[in-house]
Design an enzyme around this catalytic site. Sequence first.
Site, PDB file in Angstrom:
ATOM      1  N   LYS A   1      49.143   6.205  61.808  1.00 11.81           N
ATOM      2  CA  LYS A   1      50.127   6.511  60.831  1.00 11.81           C
ATOM      3  C   LYS A   1      50.683   7.822  61.482  1.00 11.81           C
ATOM      4  O   LYS A   1      50.136   8.911  62.056  1.00 11.81           O
ATOM      5  CB  LYS A   1      49.557   6.779  59.544  1.00 11.81           C
ATOM      6  CG  LYS A   1      50.757   6.985  58.398  1.00 11.81           C
ATOM      7  CD  LYS A   1      49.902   7.216  57.151  1.00 11.81           C
ATOM      8  CE  LYS A   1      51.127   7.369  55.966  1.00 11.81           C
ATOM      9  NZ  LYS A   1      50.608   7.443  54.612  1.00 11.81           N
TER      10      LYS A   1
ATOM     11  N   MET B   1      56.589  10.350  52.774  1.00 14.66           N
ATOM     12  CA  MET B   1      55.323   9.658  52.608  1.00 14.66           C
ATOM     13  C   MET B   1      55.291   9.453  50.980  1.00 14.66           C
ATOM     14  O   MET B   1      54.119   9.245  50.590  1.00 14.66           O
ATOM     15  CB  MET B   1      53.947  10.137  52.857  1.00 14.66           C
ATOM     16  CG  MET B   1      53.776   9.876  54.569  1.00 14.66           C
ATOM     17  SD  MET B   1      54.489  11.370  55.402  1.00 14.66           S
ATOM     18  CE  MET B   1      53.418  12.544  54.626  1.00 14.66           C
TER      19      MET B   1
ATOM     20  N   SER C   1      52.598   4.328  51.400  1.00 13.80           N
ATOM     21  CA  SER C   1      53.478   4.900  52.527  1.00 13.80           C
ATOM     22  C   SER C   1      52.834   4.331  53.725  1.00 13.80           C
ATOM     23  O   SER C   1      53.575   4.551  54.908  1.00 13.80           O
ATOM     24  CB  SER C   1      53.470   6.463  52.296  1.00 13.80           C
ATOM     25  OG  SER C   1      52.205   6.922  52.314  1.00 13.80           O
TER      26      SER C   1
ATOM     27  N   ILE D   1      47.610   9.054  48.863  1.00 14.78           N
ATOM     28  CA  ILE D   1      47.596   9.945  47.715  1.00 14.78           C
ATOM     29  C   ILE D   1      47.919   9.410  46.229  1.00 14.78           C
ATOM     30  O   ILE D   1      47.836   9.823  45.241  1.00 14.78           O
ATOM     31  CB  ILE D   1      48.669  11.088  47.888  1.00 14.78           C
ATOM     32  CG1 ILE D   1      48.382  12.382  47.034  1.00 14.78           C
ATOM     33  CG2 ILE D   1      50.149  10.547  47.859  1.00 14.78           C
ATOM     34  CD1 ILE D   1      48.987  13.410  47.603  1.00 14.78           C
ATOM     35  N   GLY D   2      48.398   8.157  46.483  1.00 10.44           N
ATOM     36  CA  GLY D   2      48.531   7.382  45.009  1.00 10.44           C
ATOM     37  C   GLY D   2      48.576   5.752  45.390  1.00 10.44           C
ATOM     38  O   GLY D   2      48.787   4.910  44.533  1.00 10.44           O
ATOM     39  N   GLY D   3      47.980   5.337  46.484  1.00 10.77           N
ATOM     40  CA  GLY D   3      47.681   3.907  46.897  1.00 10.77           C
ATOM     41  C   GLY D   3      48.372   3.858  48.476  1.00 10.77           C
ATOM     42  O   GLY D   3      48.190   2.413  48.520  1.00 10.77           O
ATOM     43  N   SER D   4      48.434   4.544  49.073  1.00 14.07           N
ATOM     44  CA  SER D   4      49.263   4.681  50.334  1.00 14.07           C
ATOM     45  C   SER D   4      48.414   3.722  51.552  1.00 14.07           C
ATOM     46  O   SER D   4      49.064   3.301  52.388  1.00 14.07           O
ATOM     47  CB  SER D   4      49.858   5.595  50.968  1.00 14.07           C
ATOM     48  OG  SER D   4      50.919   6.232  49.922  1.00 14.07           O
TER      49      SER D   4
END
Length: 558
Positions: free
Chosen positions: A132, A181, A207, A228-231
Amino acid sequence: MGNWQEKVAQKKRTTFEKIPKAWVQDQILTDFRDRPYSQVSTYLDEVLPESENEITKLTACQIATKVARRELTSSDVCYAFCHRAALAHQILNCCVEIFFESALERAKELDRILEQTGEVVGPLHGVPISLKDQVNLPGIETTIGYVSYIGEKSQKKSLLAKALEEKGAIFYVKTAVPTAMLASETVSNVHGITLNAVNIEFSSGGSSGGEGALIGARGSPLGVGTDIGGSIRIPAAFQGLYGLRPSNGRIPYMDVTNSYAGQEIIQSVIGPLSASLEDLQLFTKTVVDSHTWDEDPKVVPIPWRDQSSLRQRKLRIGLMLWDKLVMPHPPVIRALKETCQSLLKEGHEIVEWDFPLQKELLETADQVYGADFYQEVEETLKLSGEPILEYMNLARKSCLNGRADPQPLSIAESWELVKKKNFFREQFFKKWNASAALTQEGEPIDAIICPVWPSAAFGANEVKFGVENYTVPFNMLDCASVVLPVTYVDKAIDLPDATYQPANELDAMQFGYYSAEKFDKMPICIQVVCRRLEEEKVLTVASIIQDACRSFEEHTNN
């Protein structure tokens, strides 16, 4: 054309010029669209040499084994994945940095070492790994979706990259991310939109969408994303892949570029995506065995803990079909129920699970993500003059969460969010321990299975249908989580429930978005969740579930 647009145009030209001319196909997207199928991997199998396809269908574990046995050379493996990644990028727009030449030189060096010493340098010897964009490599740009960062080359190498490279990995591309992101879609002014490798009419997720798309097209056997939230989990689910969201402190984040680097209420973590569950374990064990805690003070010094003994006993699994806020689409519910059937047939135990504080937790997470009300993003965008994208405006609106005054939170308000986070974690694990009262043996559940996303995906440029209800909580709670593909949407059986009454406005929107015809043949994944710092356990539990599902499917088909 403005200055920022000129920078973008030059950036795209520079990236494209890194692709060997023999691999450039000007009409590849048109040709792909004219074929009678939607999966990019199927198309690439047809246009690439069979000798290369035989390599790129291998998992990272299989590659490492064949290279060590000298059945394949690192050079041949690297060439095959570089070639496939080049074509995948021309369809999906998934790569932001391409450095095939240095990768091939690295592969030749690894071949020389093996030839001269008879030994591999490590368990990843000759395995191409995509990164990434956040992961830094010296001399290569890290733009993280910002026009103003174009031209700024990294001076450092991320500690994770160093650890992987020392174990034999070969880096050859860095993949696309949304601006900063901060989205479940992968789109930016720098590179445009990244498409889904299973069906380009859909989003690749975010992301880590570039990783998901590239691996989904088999242009990479193993990749690195952040979450950080599902990336990690969202792109994995949208492309029918495996992904691990490790707990904070298990995999080194040192010298990885990030937005809001000082925000540590909900911390970003870094982990693997692959088309193979075994590859996730290879990656994680290799990194843990590298003892990166000697250099990164944030890494918890926990050696690898074998969990194979779990296979010798019955598992106790908590099932969360939905969170009482957003009902998943019919194929997601079917996937979870079929998984439970598979586990029950193998003698495992299923108990119901829910978390009563889900709504409050999600509202708190929104406040964390929008703590500065996108001030850092806006200031960085102003450096180049690039406009803010629509998905950011949607996210900013969500982060308001009823606040009338869109100002950054004060220190006192931030501290209050920390207190809330700690409260949610305490209550969650208190409930986890209390699950012992529900199981036959009086022991707490081993893991939870639940949706990753309410739908199979959402359409490209339809980020308004992004609902992170099933990923964000486990960032707040810092649970180790694995995405596990289990089935596909079947338009003949996954019909909408005409009697369902939506629980709220968001639920109604998601319910109305479903179409069995639209989502037909899209992959469906589930999420397997264990406690904090239980990476070994969640990988083993996921493997047991996978085996049960495969056994059940074979029995059903026979």
